[in-house]
Enzyme design. Structure first.
Site, PDB file in Angstrom:
ATOM      1  N   SER A   7      64.454   9.050 -39.792  1.00  0.00           N
ATOM      2  CA  SER A   7      64.884   9.105 -41.189  1.00  0.00           C
ATOM      3  C   SER A   7      66.371   8.817 -41.283  1.00  0.00           C
ATOM      4  O   SER A   7      67.198   9.570 -40.758  1.00  0.00           O
ATOM      5  CB  SER A   7      64.591  10.482 -41.779  1.00  0.00           C
ATOM      6  OG  SER A   7      65.173  10.607 -43.067  1.00  0.00           O
ATOM      7  N   HIS A  32      61.954   5.671 -42.025  1.00  0.00           N
ATOM      8  CA  HIS A  32      61.715   6.547 -43.182  1.00  0.00           C
ATOM      9  C   HIS A  32      62.964   6.566 -44.061  1.00  0.00           C
ATOM     10  O   HIS A  32      64.076   6.811 -43.583  1.00  0.00           O
ATOM     11  CB  HIS A  32      61.388   7.956 -42.698  1.00  0.00           C
ATOM     12  CG  HIS A  32      60.957   8.885 -43.787  1.00  0.00           C
ATOM     13  ND1 HIS A  32      59.660   8.918 -44.264  1.00  0.00           N
ATOM     14  CD2 HIS A  32      61.640   9.817 -44.493  1.00  0.00           C
ATOM     15  CE1 HIS A  32      59.566   9.829 -45.210  1.00  0.00           C
ATOM     16  NE2 HIS A  32      60.759  10.389 -45.374  1.00  0.00           N
ATOM     17  N   ASP A  34      64.456   8.209 -47.582  1.00  0.00           N
ATOM     18  CA  ASP A  34      64.308   9.207 -48.646  1.00  0.00           C
ATOM     19  C   ASP A  34      65.074   8.770 -49.885  1.00  0.00           C
ATOM     20  O   ASP A  34      66.297   8.577 -49.839  1.00  0.00           O
ATOM     21  CB  ASP A  34      64.832  10.564 -48.178  1.00  0.00           C
ATOM     22  CG  ASP A  34      63.917  11.214 -47.157  1.00  0.00           C
ATOM     23  OD1 ASP A  34      62.708  11.304 -47.431  1.00  0.00           O
ATOM     24  OD2 ASP A  34      64.403  11.628 -46.091  1.00  0.00           O
ATOM     25  N   MET A  36      66.191   9.969 -53.523  1.00  0.00           N
ATOM     26  CA  MET A  36      66.357  11.165 -54.337  1.00  0.00           C
ATOM     27  C   MET A  36      67.135  10.818 -55.602  1.00  0.00           C
ATOM     28  O   MET A  36      68.119  10.075 -55.538  1.00  0.00           O
ATOM     29  CB  MET A  36      67.092  12.251 -53.549  1.00  0.00           C
ATOM     30  CG  MET A  36      66.456  12.583 -52.212  1.00  0.00           C
ATOM     31  SD  MET A  36      67.339  13.929 -51.381  1.00  0.00           S
ATOM     32  CE  MET A  36      66.610  13.836 -49.735  1.00  0.00           C
ATOM     33  N   HIS A  65      60.008   7.247 -49.331  1.00  0.00           N
ATOM     34  CA  HIS A  65      59.566   8.538 -49.868  1.00  0.00           C
ATOM     35  C   HIS A  65      60.303   8.781 -51.176  1.00  0.00           C
ATOM     36  O   HIS A  65      61.512   9.045 -51.176  1.00  0.00           O
ATOM     37  CB  HIS A  65      59.868   9.623 -48.826  1.00  0.00           C
ATOM     38  CG  HIS A  65      59.572  11.006 -49.266  1.00  0.00           C
ATOM     39  ND1 HIS A  65      60.059  12.117 -48.608  1.00  0.00           N
ATOM     40  CD2 HIS A  65      58.830  11.500 -50.306  1.00  0.00           C
ATOM     41  CE1 HIS A  65      59.637  13.209 -49.203  1.00  0.00           C
ATOM     42  NE2 HIS A  65      58.907  12.863 -50.243  1.00  0.00           N
ATOM     43  N   MET A  67      61.354  10.927 -53.934  1.00  0.00           N
ATOM     44  CA  MET A  67      61.541  12.288 -54.443  1.00  0.00           C
ATOM     45  C   MET A  67      62.235  12.162 -55.793  1.00  0.00           C
ATOM     46  O   MET A  67      63.432  12.419 -55.931  1.00  0.00           O
ATOM     47  CB  MET A  67      62.362  13.110 -53.448  1.00  0.00           C
ATOM     48  CG  MET A  67      61.576  13.469 -52.201  1.00  0.00           C
ATOM     49  SD  MET A  67      62.538  14.442 -51.019  1.00  0.00           S
ATOM     50  CE  MET A  67      63.196  13.116 -50.002  1.00  0.00           C
ATOM     51  N   ASP A 174      57.348  15.866 -42.567  1.00  0.00           N
ATOM     52  CA  ASP A 174      58.750  15.598 -42.857  1.00  0.00           C
ATOM     53  C   ASP A 174      59.489  16.919 -43.045  1.00  0.00           C
ATOM     54  O   ASP A 174      59.267  17.629 -44.021  1.00  0.00           O
ATOM     55  CB  ASP A 174      58.861  14.737 -44.120  1.00  0.00           C
ATOM     56  CG  ASP A 174      60.294  14.310 -44.419  1.00  0.00           C
ATOM     57  OD1 ASP A 174      61.198  14.655 -43.641  1.00  0.00           O
ATOM     58  OD2 ASP A 174      60.494  13.629 -45.444  1.00  0.00           O
TER      59      ASP A 174
END
Length: 222
Positions: A7, A32, A34, A36, A65, A67, A174
């Site tokens: 990540s 990966h 993230d 946000m 991912h 979020m 995760d």
């Protein structure tokens, strides 16, 4: 054998290209990323422009991912940027089936993410539609948190549920993944392990990924 997904949230943001290269050279299975929005979670991270830049630097699948609130408005942006896998949060989607269908219609793998306290049964009506399930084993928003120990049983329950329905849906984990708990997580039923600070917080991230790959191979042997 379980897959390893470094990540880049835990990498030096000024050296993202180097972090991606390290993952590539070490034999990582996925990158990966993230995303946000500062609303669904308090932190604010990457946008589609960075994902597009990473896409140019690696042939590894990009595991994005989301979020974010209203994930439907973000999905097309990250598809265009080069995402291969896209996971959205059950807690954030008002029309979950519609959002998952959108990801699939773009030809991407669709994942459903659940926070640690979100019960598994809430995805009962859509489990069979999923390409993968992402279980958060820390509360989302920040890297470097410790694994929530009660999540071991949650992983095992989900694996039993998937196997009981004769489905082939990988479980991605995760949060708090490190060399010392990888074997237990794989025994629980984890198929994909996201590792951030456990990789990029080390002096030699490349060697750490290699060790994780070796451990995953060993743990996967009967």
């Amino acid at each position: 054998m379980a897959q390893i997904a470094p990540s880049i949230l835990s990498a030096d943001f000024a050296r993202i290209e180097e972090a991606v290269k390290i993952a590539d050279e070490a034999g990582a299975d996925l990158i990966h990323i993230d995303i946000m929005d500062g609303h669904f979670v308090p932190n604010l991270t990457f946008g589609p422009q960075l994902v597009a830049s990473i896409r140019k630097k690696t042939s590894l699948p990009l595991d994005v991912h989301l979020m974010v609130e209203n994930p439907r408005s973000f999905i097309p942006l990250f598809v265009e940027a080069g995402a291969d896998w896209i996971s959205i949060h059950l807690e954030a989607s008002i029309h979950l089936h519609k959002d998952i269908t959108m990801i699939k219609e773009y030809g991407k793998k669709a994942g459903l993410a659940l926070n640690p306290a979100t019960p598994l049964h809430l995805m009962n009506e859509i489990l069979s539609e999923m390409d993968f399930i992402l279980l958060m084993t820390v509360n989302p928003g920040w890297g470097g948190q410790g694994f929530i120990e009660s999540c071991h049983s949650k992983i095992s329950k989900l694996k039993s549920w998937i196997n009981g329905q004769n489905l082939k849906i990988p479980i991605e984990i995760d949060g708090g993944v490190k060399l010392s708990n990888m074997e237990d997580l794989i025994k629980d039923g984890a198929d994909i392990l996201v590792a951030g600070s456990a990789v990029y917080g080390e002096k030699d991230p490349k060697e750490t990924i290699i060790k994780m790959k070796e451990l995953a191979q060993k743990a996967g042997k009967p």
